[in-house]
Design a protein around this motif. Structure first.
Motif, mmCIF file in Angstrom:
data_model
loop_
_atom_site.group_PDB
_atom_site.id
_atom_site.type_symbol
_atom_site.label_atom_id
_atom_site.label_comp_id
_atom_site.label_asym_id
_atom_site.label_seq_id
_atom_site.Cartn_x
_atom_site.Cartn_y
_atom_site.Cartn_z
ATOM 1 N N LYS A 125 0.688 -1.196 -0.189
ATOM 2 C CA LYS A 125 -0.163 -0.108 0.149
ATOM 3 C C LYS A 125 0.726 1.218 0.040
ATOM 4 C CE LYS A 125 -2.629 -0.776 3.614
ATOM 5 N NZ LYS A 125 -3.691 -0.964 4.572
ATOM 6 N N LYS A 126 1.947 1.526 0.714
ATOM 7 C CA LYS A 126 3.086 2.298 0.670
ATOM 8 C C LYS A 126 3.393 2.715 -0.550
ATOM 9 C CE LYS A 126 6.530 4.550 3.600
ATOM 10 N NZ LYS A 126 7.539 4.146 4.757
ATOM 11 N N ALA A 127 3.646 1.850 -1.356
ATOM 12 C CA ALA A 127 4.270 1.854 -2.880
ATOM 13 C C ALA A 127 3.038 2.087 -3.888
ATOM 14 C CB ALA A 127 4.893 0.727 -3.283
ATOM 15 N N GLY A 128 1.824 2.336 -3.352
ATOM 16 C CA GLY A 128 0.737 2.770 -4.161
ATOM 17 C C GLY A 128 -0.157 1.534 -4.928
ATOM 18 N N PHE A 129 0.057 0.251 -4.425
ATOM 19 C CA PHE A 129 -0.837 -0.657 -4.881
ATOM 20 C C PHE A 129 -2.073 -0.813 -3.982
ATOM 21 C CE2 PHE A 129 3.325 -2.488 -6.065
ATOM 22 C CZ PHE A 129 2.989 -3.349 -7.302
ATOM 23 N N ILE A 130 -2.997 -1.417 -4.946
ATOM 24 C CA ILE A 130 -4.532 -1.701 -4.477
ATOM 25 C C ILE A 130 -4.700 -2.923 -3.661
ATOM 26 C CG2 ILE A 130 -6.966 -1.675 -4.824
ATOM 27 C CD1 ILE A 130 -6.296 0.396 -7.490
ATOM 28 N N VAL A 131 -5.339 -3.056 -2.656
ATOM 29 C CA VAL A 131 -5.429 -4.306 -2.116
ATOM 30 C C VAL A 131 -6.697 -4.960 -2.351
ATOM 31 C CG1 VAL A 131 -6.152 -5.351 0.205
ATOM 32 C CG2 VAL A 131 -4.478 -3.383 0.076
ATOM 33 N N ASN A 132 -6.741 -6.399 -2.797
ATOM 34 C CA ASN A 132 -7.896 -7.204 -3.218
ATOM 35 C C ASN A 132 -8.197 -7.377 -1.961
ATOM 36 O OD1 ASN A 132 -9.210 -9.808 -3.810
ATOM 37 N ND2 ASN A 132 -8.575 -8.740 -6.109
ATOM 38 N N THR A 133 -9.619 -7.201 -2.023
ATOM 39 C CA THR A 133 -10.638 -7.886 -0.673
ATOM 40 C C THR A 133 -10.857 -9.265 -0.412
ATOM 41 O OG1 THR A 133 -12.716 -7.378 -1.895
ATOM 42 C CG2 THR A 133 -11.666 -5.483 -0.662
ATOM 43 N N THR A 134 -10.586 -10.096 -1.656
ATOM 44 C CA THR A 134 -10.822 -11.449 -1.398
ATOM 45 C C THR A 134 -9.453 -12.601 -1.559
ATOM 46 O OG1 THR A 134 -11.538 -11.666 -3.696
ATOM 47 C CG2 THR A 134 -13.168 -11.263 -2.064
ATOM 48 N N GLU A 135 -8.522 -11.854 -1.716
ATOM 49 C CA GLU A 135 -7.155 -12.516 -1.970
ATOM 50 C C GLU A 135 -6.021 -11.847 -1.306
ATOM 51 O OE1 GLU A 135 -6.795 -12.930 -6.168
ATOM 52 O OE2 GLU A 135 -8.138 -14.556 -6.362
ATOM 53 N N TRP A 136 -5.471 -12.404 -0.174
ATOM 54 C CA TRP A 136 -4.548 -11.765 0.649
ATOM 55 C C TRP A 136 -3.335 -11.547 -0.246
ATOM 56 C CZ3 TRP A 136 -0.027 -14.342 1.030
ATOM 57 C CH2 TRP A 136 -0.285 -15.754 1.020
ATOM 58 N N TRP A 137 -2.994 -12.386 -1.320
ATOM 59 C CA TRP A 137 -1.759 -12.432 -1.993
ATOM 60 C C TRP A 137 -1.623 -11.655 -3.214
ATOM 61 C CZ3 TRP A 137 -5.131 -16.613 -1.098
ATOM 62 C CH2 TRP A 137 -5.913 -16.820 -2.284
ATOM 63 N N HIS A 138 -3.019 -10.942 -3.619
ATOM 64 C CA HIS A 138 -3.325 -10.198 -4.889
ATOM 65 C C HIS A 138 -3.281 -8.830 -4.697
ATOM 66 C CE1 HIS A 138 -4.923 -9.785 -8.896
ATOM 67 N NE2 HIS A 138 -5.281 -8.566 -8.574
ATOM 68 N N PHE A 139 -2.318 -8.039 -5.472
ATOM 69 C CA PHE A 139 -2.441 -6.879 -5.442
ATOM 70 C C PHE A 139 -2.405 -6.018 -7.096
ATOM 71 C CE2 PHE A 139 -0.568 -8.081 -1.642
ATOM 72 C CZ PHE A 139 -1.088 -7.228 -0.597
ATOM 73 N N ASP A 140 -2.965 -4.897 -7.015
ATOM 74 C CA ASP A 140 -3.186 -4.337 -8.225
ATOM 75 C C ASP A 140 -2.330 -3.021 -8.325
ATOM 76 O OD1 ASP A 140 -5.021 -6.107 -9.824
ATOM 77 O OD2 ASP A 140 -6.289 -5.456 -8.263
ATOM 78 N N SER A 141 -1.708 -2.710 -9.523
ATOM 79 C CA SER A 141 -1.010 -1.464 -9.443
ATOM 80 C C SER A 141 -1.841 -0.235 -9.982
ATOM 81 C CB SER A 141 0.247 -1.445 -10.196
ATOM 82 O OG SER A 141 -0.106 -1.870 -11.766
ATOM 83 N N MET A 142 -3.033 -0.434 -10.548
ATOM 84 C CA MET A 142 -4.024 0.260 -10.690
ATOM 85 C C MET A 142 -5.227 -0.467 -11.236
ATOM 86 S SD MET A 142 -2.575 0.865 -14.892
ATOM 87 C CE MET A 142 -0.803 0.929 -14.479
ATOM 88 N N SER A 143 -6.465 0.519 -11.599
ATOM 89 C CA SER A 143 -7.779 -0.266 -11.683
ATOM 90 C C SER A 143 -7.593 -0.979 -13.132
ATOM 91 C CB SER A 143 -8.623 0.881 -11.768
ATOM 92 O OG SER A 143 -8.526 1.771 -12.826
ATOM 93 N N LYS A 144 -8.726 -1.842 -13.219
ATOM 94 C CA LYS A 144 -8.737 -2.480 -14.569
ATOM 95 C C LYS A 144 -9.008 -1.672 -15.629
ATOM 96 C CE LYS A 144 -10.416 -6.671 -14.418
ATOM 97 N NZ LYS A 144 -11.480 -7.786 -14.278
ATOM 98 N N ALA A 145 -9.816 -0.562 -15.407
ATOM 99 C CA ALA A 145 -10.152 0.313 -16.426
ATOM 100 C C ALA A 145 -8.963 0.981 -16.938
ATOM 101 C CB ALA A 145 -11.046 1.374 -15.935
ATOM 102 N N GLN A 146 -8.122 1.397 -15.923
ATOM 103 C CA GLN A 146 -6.462 2.348 -16.205
ATOM 104 C C GLN A 146 -5.872 1.122 -17.104
ATOM 105 O OE1 GLN A 146 -5.740 3.526 -12.229
ATOM 106 N NE2 GLN A 146 -6.066 5.481 -12.619
ATOM 107 N N ALA A 147 -5.866 0.012 -16.602
ATOM 108 C CA ALA A 147 -4.862 -1.043 -17.298
ATOM 109 C C ALA A 147 -5.404 -1.389 -18.673
ATOM 110 C CB ALA A 147 -5.114 -2.247 -16.479
ATOM 111 N N ARG A 148 -6.516 -1.450 -18.942
ATOM 112 C CA ARG A 148 -6.991 -1.645 -20.187
ATOM 113 C C ARG A 148 -6.885 -0.420 -21.141
ATOM 114 N NH1 ARG A 148 -10.591 -5.143 -21.708
ATOM 115 N NH2 ARG A 148 -11.296 -5.697 -19.666
ATOM 116 N N ALA A 149 -7.032 0.820 -20.623
ATOM 117 C CA ALA A 149 -6.878 1.859 -21.182
ATOM 118 C C ALA A 149 -5.452 2.152 -21.857
ATOM 119 C CB ALA A 149 -7.245 3.132 -20.725
ATOM 120 N N ARG A 150 -4.430 1.787 -21.169
ATOM 121 C CA ARG A 150 -3.167 1.756 -21.085
ATOM 122 C C ARG A 150 -2.225 0.753 -21.935
ATOM 123 N NH1 ARG A 150 -0.727 4.443 -15.383
ATOM 124 N NH2 ARG A 150 -2.480 5.847 -15.182
ATOM 125 N N TYR A 151 -2.612 -0.420 -21.731
ATOM 126 C CA TYR A 151 -1.928 -1.440 -22.408
ATOM 127 C C TYR A 151 -3.028 -2.202 -22.802
ATOM 128 C CZ TYR A 151 1.112 0.189 -18.739
ATOM 129 O OH TYR A 151 1.789 1.292 -17.915
#
Length: 223
Positions: free
Chosen positions: A193-219
């Motif tokens: 979280k300190k580095a800017g990742f988004i916590v997944n509420t159903t998987e303790w191991w999963h982290f997103d660097s941005m929203s899916k909408a942002q990821a889809r728009a950029r890549y």
């Protein structure tokens, strides 16, 4: 002239020797995580049979790739972890994932008897894609100075509330998680979280660097 060309020729040769899936990721601009930070450990679970499918689905992929800005955040998070907990390191279980593999995971749920309406609780619909399919999500844990993963209360890819960050206090009150297990998860979460990742509420191991909408728009999706 030869001196100037030698490093490039060496790099070109190393790329030629890579599996096709890794060449495709590099061509799309993704970065090998361990090239950015060799102290991050990698053990891709889908390159083994130690996963919920109980079979190897990454036939060639052995290294963790992510979009450059996601790698930058991950390296920063790892630095935060090492500063607060010297000797601890990240261990990556999954990173960029071809969408073809997403279909394998999706179809495996049918074989496991998961109802159609419940499938998205476990795996993102491959028609829409997961942030893994854009190179903007990472699955990971923390290992101690002996290389042993911290006890997080469940293994990676555990299906159910016991793995949900949002249900931790409930599981704690019911005695299904210990305070130490929740504290271990918080060690991982706080650095991410300190580095800017988004916590997944159903998987303790999963982290997103941005929203899916942002990821889809950029890549583009990794096929």
């Amino acid at each position: 002239m030869f001196i100037l060309l030698a490093p490039f020729l060496g790099y070109a040769q190393s790329v030629r020797n890579l599996p096709e899936v890794e060449k495709d990721m590099i061509a799309k601009g993704l970065t090998d995580v361990q090239k950015a930070d060799p102290t991050i450990r990698v053990e891709l679970k889908y390159a083994t049979d130690d996963n919920f499918m109980k079979k190897k689905v990454y036939q060639e992929l052995q290294r963790a790739y992510l979009q450059k800005e996601t790698v930058q955040k991950l390296v920063a998070a790892h630095q935060f972890l090492k500063e607060k907990h010297p000797g601890y390191r990240f261990l990556i279980y999954d990173a960029a994932r071809p969408n073809s593999v997403q279909y394998h995971l999706w179809n495996r749920l049918d074989e496991m008897g998961i109802a159609k309406e419940d499938k998205t609780k476990y795996v993102a619909d491959p028609k829409i894609g997961s942030n893994h399919n854009f190179g903007c999500a990472v699955d990971l844990t923390v290992v101690d100075d002996h290389g042993k993963p911290l006890d997080m209360g469940t293994p990676f890819d555990f299906f159910g509330p016991l793995a949900y960050p949002r249900a931790e206090q409930e599981m704690l009150k019911k005695g299904k998680l210990t305070q130490k297990q929740v504290d271990n998860r918080e060690i991982l979460r706080s650095a991410m979280k300190k580095a800017g990742f988004i916590v997944n509420t159903t998987e303790w191991w999963h982290f997103d660097s941005m929203s899916k909408a942002q990821a889809r728009a950029r890549y583009g999706m990794i096929r």
